[in-house]
Design a protein around this motif. Structure first.
Motif, short mmCIF file in Angstrom:
data_model
loop_
_atom_site.label_atom_id
_atom_site.label_comp_id
_atom_site.label_asym_id
_atom_site.label_seq_id
_atom_site.Cartn_x
_atom_site.Cartn_y
_atom_site.Cartn_z
N LEU A 163 2.17 5.47 -8.57
CA LEU A 163 2.38 4.03 -8.63
C LEU A 163 2.63 3.53 -7.20
CD1 LEU A 163 2.71 1.76 -10.81
CD2 LEU A 163 5.15 2.18 -10.69
N SER A 164 1.80 2.54 -6.78
CA SER A 164 1.89 2.04 -5.41
C SER A 164 2.04 0.54 -5.38
CB SER A 164 0.63 2.42 -4.62
OG SER A 164 0.42 3.81 -4.62
N LEU A 165 2.66 0.05 -4.32
CA LEU A 165 2.74 -1.38 -4.08
C LEU A 165 1.41 -1.89 -3.57
CD1 LEU A 165 6.19 -1.88 -2.30
CD2 LEU A 165 5.47 -2.97 -4.42
N LYS A 166 0.99 -3.05 -4.05
CA LYS A 166 -0.21 -3.69 -3.55
C LYS A 166 0.12 -4.91 -2.72
CE LYS A 166 -4.72 -5.39 -5.09
NZ LYS A 166 -5.56 -5.70 -6.28
N SER A 167 1.12 -5.68 -3.17
CA SER A 167 1.55 -6.85 -2.41
C SER A 167 3.02 -7.12 -2.66
CB SER A 167 0.73 -8.09 -2.79
OG SER A 167 1.02 -8.49 -4.11
N LYS A 174 8.49 -6.43 3.89
CA LYS A 174 8.87 -5.10 3.45
C LYS A 174 10.12 -5.18 2.60
CE LYS A 174 11.79 -3.91 7.42
NZ LYS A 174 12.10 -2.89 8.47
N THR A 175 10.41 -4.11 1.87
CA THR A 175 11.64 -4.04 1.07
C THR A 175 12.79 -3.55 1.94
OG1 THR A 175 11.30 -1.73 0.39
CG2 THR A 175 10.25 -3.45 -0.96
N LYS A 176 14.00 -3.62 1.39
CA LYS A 176 15.18 -3.12 2.08
C LYS A 176 15.80 -2.00 1.26
CE LYS A 176 16.30 -7.69 3.99
NZ LYS A 176 17.32 -8.78 4.03
N ILE A 177 16.47 -1.09 1.93
CA ILE A 177 17.14 -0.01 1.20
C ILE A 177 18.23 -0.63 0.31
CG2 ILE A 177 16.63 1.76 2.92
CD1 ILE A 177 19.51 1.48 3.93
N TYR A 178 18.40 -0.05 -0.84
CA TYR A 178 19.36 -0.45 -1.87
C TYR A 178 18.96 -1.72 -2.62
CZ TYR A 178 22.69 3.13 -0.45
OH TYR A 178 23.30 4.34 -0.19
N ASP A 179 17.99 -2.49 -2.11
CA ASP A 179 17.50 -3.64 -2.88
C ASP A 179 16.66 -3.14 -4.05
OD1 ASP A 179 18.75 -5.43 -1.29
OD2 ASP A 179 16.93 -6.25 -0.35
N GLN A 180 16.74 -3.85 -5.17
CA GLN A 180 15.98 -3.41 -6.33
C GLN A 180 14.48 -3.48 -6.05
OE1 GLN A 180 15.58 -4.02 -11.19
NE2 GLN A 180 16.84 -5.45 -10.03
N LEU A 181 13.77 -2.43 -6.48
CA LEU A 181 12.32 -2.36 -6.36
C LEU A 181 11.69 -2.80 -7.68
CD1 LEU A 181 12.15 1.11 -4.61
CD2 LEU A 181 11.73 -1.11 -3.52
N PHE A 182 10.68 -3.62 -7.59
CA PHE A 182 10.03 -4.13 -8.79
C PHE A 182 8.57 -3.69 -8.84
CE2 PHE A 182 13.49 -7.15 -8.12
CZ PHE A 182 13.99 -7.30 -9.40
N GLU A 205 0.82 -1.22 0.00
CA GLU A 205 0.00 0.00 0.00
C GLU A 205 0.85 1.27 0.00
OE1 GLU A 205 -3.05 -0.56 -0.67
OE2 GLU A 205 -2.91 -2.70 -0.20
N ASP A 206 2.17 1.16 0.11
CA ASP A 206 3.02 2.36 0.07
C ASP A 206 3.19 2.85 -1.37
OD1 ASP A 206 3.41 2.36 2.76
OD2 ASP A 206 5.48 1.63 2.71
N GLU A 207 3.34 4.17 -1.51
CA GLU A 207 3.63 4.76 -2.81
C GLU A 207 5.09 4.49 -3.18
OE1 GLU A 207 2.82 8.89 -3.13
OE2 GLU A 207 0.68 8.68 -2.68
N LEU A 208 5.31 4.10 -4.44
CA LEU A 208 6.67 3.95 -4.94
C LEU A 208 7.16 5.23 -5.60
CD1 LEU A 208 6.66 0.40 -6.57
CD2 LEU A 208 8.00 1.13 -4.61
N ILE A 209 6.27 5.85 -6.37
CA ILE A 209 6.65 7.07 -7.08
C ILE A 209 5.40 7.89 -7.36
CG2 ILE A 209 6.52 5.99 -9.35
CD1 ILE A 209 8.90 7.77 -10.20
N ARG A 210 5.57 9.19 -7.30
CA ARG A 210 4.50 10.13 -7.63
C ARG A 210 5.07 11.08 -8.68
NH1 ARG A 210 -0.24 12.56 -5.17
NH2 ARG A 210 -0.23 10.82 -3.68
N VAL A 241 5.28 -9.44 -7.24
CA VAL A 241 4.68 -8.24 -6.65
C VAL A 241 3.44 -7.85 -7.44
CG1 VAL A 241 6.94 -7.40 -5.89
CG2 VAL A 241 6.02 -6.60 -8.06
N GLN A 242 2.61 -7.07 -6.79
CA GLN A 242 1.47 -6.46 -7.47
C GLN A 242 1.52 -4.97 -7.20
OE1 GLN A 242 -1.73 -9.01 -5.71
NE2 GLN A 242 -2.35 -9.27 -7.84
N THR A 243 1.20 -4.19 -8.22
CA THR A 243 1.23 -2.74 -8.08
C THR A 243 -0.05 -2.15 -8.67
OG1 THR A 243 2.56 -2.68 -10.12
CG2 THR A 243 3.72 -2.41 -8.03
N THR A 244 -0.36 -0.95 -8.26
CA THR A 244 -1.51 -0.23 -8.81
C THR A 244 -1.04 1.12 -9.31
OG1 THR A 244 -2.06 0.71 -6.63
CG2 THR A 244 -3.15 -1.35 -7.26
#
Length: 445
Positions: free
Chosen positions: A262-266, A271-279, A62-67, A249-252
Motif C-alpha cells: 500500500l503506497s501513498l499517491k498524493s 509530507k507527513t509528520k512523525i506521530y501524526d495519523q496516517l490516512f 509515492e512512498d510505501e506505507l506498508i508491505r 489523500v490517494q493511495t494505491t
C-alpha cells in the motif's frame, strides 16, 4: 469511587487491553514474515479513534506505507486451505439457486475462529480477533425507534442490507444446522453461528476488507466455487485495516512478489509528520456511502453530494402552496420512471444540479405536454432548455433542509441514543449544512 474515576479506570483498562492485543498481533504477523519497515504504530486519536502513525518515518507521495506478506491476509486461498473449516460445508448440499457472497463466507470464517478462540483458545487468528471492534456504528445497528426517525433513503438502504444479511444467514444456517462443535457439542446453526454473531462478522468484513484480485494468489482448490455468487476479490488484512480513511489523500494497492503493498499517491501537503495519523483512501465515496457501509462520515467531504428522489419532489409539491395548486399529469411521472430519469438526481456544492434532476424538474414544472413522443423529444433534446428550473430547485432544497431538521428533532426526543443513532444524527446535521451551503452557492437569480 466516583463516576469520573470509574470512567477513567475503564478507559485505562481498555487501553491496556488494546495495547496487549496489538502486541500479540505484531508477534503473529512477524512470524509470517512482516518486517514493519515503515515503523507503524497504533494510537488513539480524538476524531477517529484508533489509527496508525509512524514513530520514525515521514512520508512523501509515492512512498510505501506498508508491505504486508500475502500470507498474512485472510483470502479465498486461506479458506480453501483450511480443511477443518471446509469440512463444515458439504458440497452435496450446495444449491445453485441459493448462493452467498464471498463476503458472507469470510464472515463465517470469522465466526468459526471466534468460536475456536472462545471454546478452546486454539485459533490461529486469536491475536487478530482481539483487535477487531466489538460493535459498529452504521445505521443498520440503530434501534427501532431511531430507525423510525431517519430519512427514507437511509431506511431503504438499511432494509436492503437487512434483507441481504438475513437471506445469506438462512442459507448458511441450512448448510450447517445439523453440525455440532467437537469441542463444546453445541449446534453451529442453532447456538454458535447466531444471527447476531453473523451481523457482527458481516460488518467486520464489510468495513475492514481490502480489494485483492485472486489471480495473484497461489492456485487453490475450488471447494466453495458452487456456493459463492460473484467474485472472491477481497481479503481481510490484519493491522493494515487500522488505517482510517481520508478524502484528502490517494493511495494505491498492488501485489509486489509475495507482498501486498500500500503506497501513498498524493497528499494535501508536502509530507507527513512523525506521530501524526496516517490516512489511506477507501475510494471517492460520498458521506451516504461512508455512513451506511462504514459507520462514519467526513465533514466537508470532497466527494460528497446529496441524492434526491422523485418521491422527494412529490412531497415537496404537497408542502408548497404555490406548487400544490397545479395539476401534474401522471404520464409525466410514468415517462420519467420508464426512462430512468429519476436515477442520478443530485445536487453538488461545486457542480450544481445534476442533468437528470434538471430534466425531471423541467418536465414536471415547465412542460404542459404529456404525450410520450413529445416528452421524449423534450427530455433528450437541447440541454440549454433545462436552465429554467432554479426556483423549483430552490424549493426542493429548502424542503429537504426542513425535513432533515425535523428528523434531527425527532431523534433528540428519544431518551438515550445508541452510538449508531448519534452518528446518524450528526450525519443529518452535516446534510443540513451541505444543503444550506448549496443554497448560498447557487441562489435563485
Amino acid at each position: 469511587m466516583g463516576r469520573t474515576q470509574r470512567l477513567r479506570l475503564q478507559r485505562a483498562q481498555k487501553s491496556a487491553e488494546d495495547s496487549s492485543s496489538l502486541q500479540n498481533l505484531y508477534v503473529h504477523l512477524h512470524s509470517l514474515g512482516w518486517q514493519n519497515h515503515t515503523h507503524l504504530s497504533a494510537q488513539n486519536y480524538a476524531q477517529t479513534g484508533r489509527g496508525l502513525c509512524s514513530k520514525q518515518d515521514t512520508f512523501y507521495p509515492e512512498d510505501e506505507l506498508i508491505r504486508l506478506p500475502v500470507d498474512c491476509l485472510i483470502s479465498i486461498a486461506t479458506l480453501e486451505s483450511d480443511m477443518e473449516f471446509k469440512s463444515l460445508f458439504n458440497k452435496d448440499l450446495f444449491d445453485k439457486d441459493a448462493r452467498i457472497s464471498f463476503q458472507a463466507l469470510v464472515a463465517c470464517y470469522l465466526m468459526y475462529h471466534k468460536h475456536l478462540q472462545d471454546c478452546s483458545k486454539s485459533s490461529g487468528y486469536a491475536a487478530y480477533l482481539d483487535t477487531l471492534p466489538r460493535s459498529y456504528s452504521a445505521p443498520y445497528f440503530c434501534s427501532i425507534p431511531e430507525l423510525q426517525c431517519l430519512p427514507e433513503s437511509l431506511l431503504e438502504r438499511t432494509v436492503a442490507q437487512n434483507r441481504q444479511i438475513r437471506g445469506y444467514y438462512e442459507i448458511i444456517k441450512g448448510l450447517v444446522s445439523f453440525l455440532s462443535c467437537d469441542c463444546c457439542g453445541k449446534s453451529y446453526g442453532l447456538e454458535i453461528w447466531t444471527l447476531a454473531e453473523f451481523k457482527w462478522a458481516y460488518f467486520t468484513v464489510n468495513t475492514r476488507s481490502v480489494h485483492l484480485s485472486s489471480r495473484f494468489l497461489k492456485k487453490q482448490s475450488s471447494h466453495f466455487q458452487a456456493l459463492i455468487s460473484g467474485d472472491t476479490n477481497l481479503a481481510l488484512a490484519p493491522f493494515l485495516d487500522l488505517f482510517n480513511h481520508s478524502d484528502s489523500v490517494q493511495t494505491t494497492a498492488e501485489i509486489h512478489g509475495q507482498d501486498y503493498v500500500l503506497s501513498l499517491k498524493s497528499l494535501p501537503f508536502s509530507k507527513t509528520k512523525i506521530y501524526d495519523q496516517l490516512f489511506i483512501s477507501y475510494g471517492a465515496l460520498p458521506n451516504f456511502k461512508l455512513l451506511t457501509e462504514y459507520g462514519f462520515w467526513l465533514k466537508e467531504n470532497k466527494h460528497d453530494y446529496f441524492d434526491l428522489s422523485l418521491l422527494d419532489i412529490e412531497h415537496m409539491v404537497k408542502h408548497n402552496k404555490e406548487l400544490s395548486t397545479q395539476t401534474y399529469h401522471r404520464n409525466i411521472f410514468k415517462f420519467i420512471r420508464e426512462h430512468n430519469l429519476n436515477d442520478q438526481m443530485f445536487v453538488h456544492i461545486d457542480d450544481g444540479c445534476s442533468h437528470n434532476l434538471r430534466v425531471v424538474l423541467h418536465l414536471i414544472f415547465k412542460q404542459q405536454a404529456y404525450f410520450p413522443n413529445i416528452l421524449n423529444q423534450i427530455a433528450f433534446g437541447d440541454a440549454e432548455q433545462f436552465e429554467d428550473v432554479q426556483p423549483e430547485l430552490s424549493y426542493l432544497v429548502a424542503y429537504k433542509i426542513k425535513e432533515y431538521q425535523i428528523f434531527v428533532g425527532e431523534l433528540d426526543k428519544l431518551p438515550k441514543p445508541s452510538e449508531s443513532g448519534s452518528v446518524a444524527r450528526s450525519y443529518l446535521e452535516e446534510c443540513i449544512r451541505y444543503l444550506a451551503n448549496f443554497q448560498i452557492t447557487h441562489p435563485v437569480e
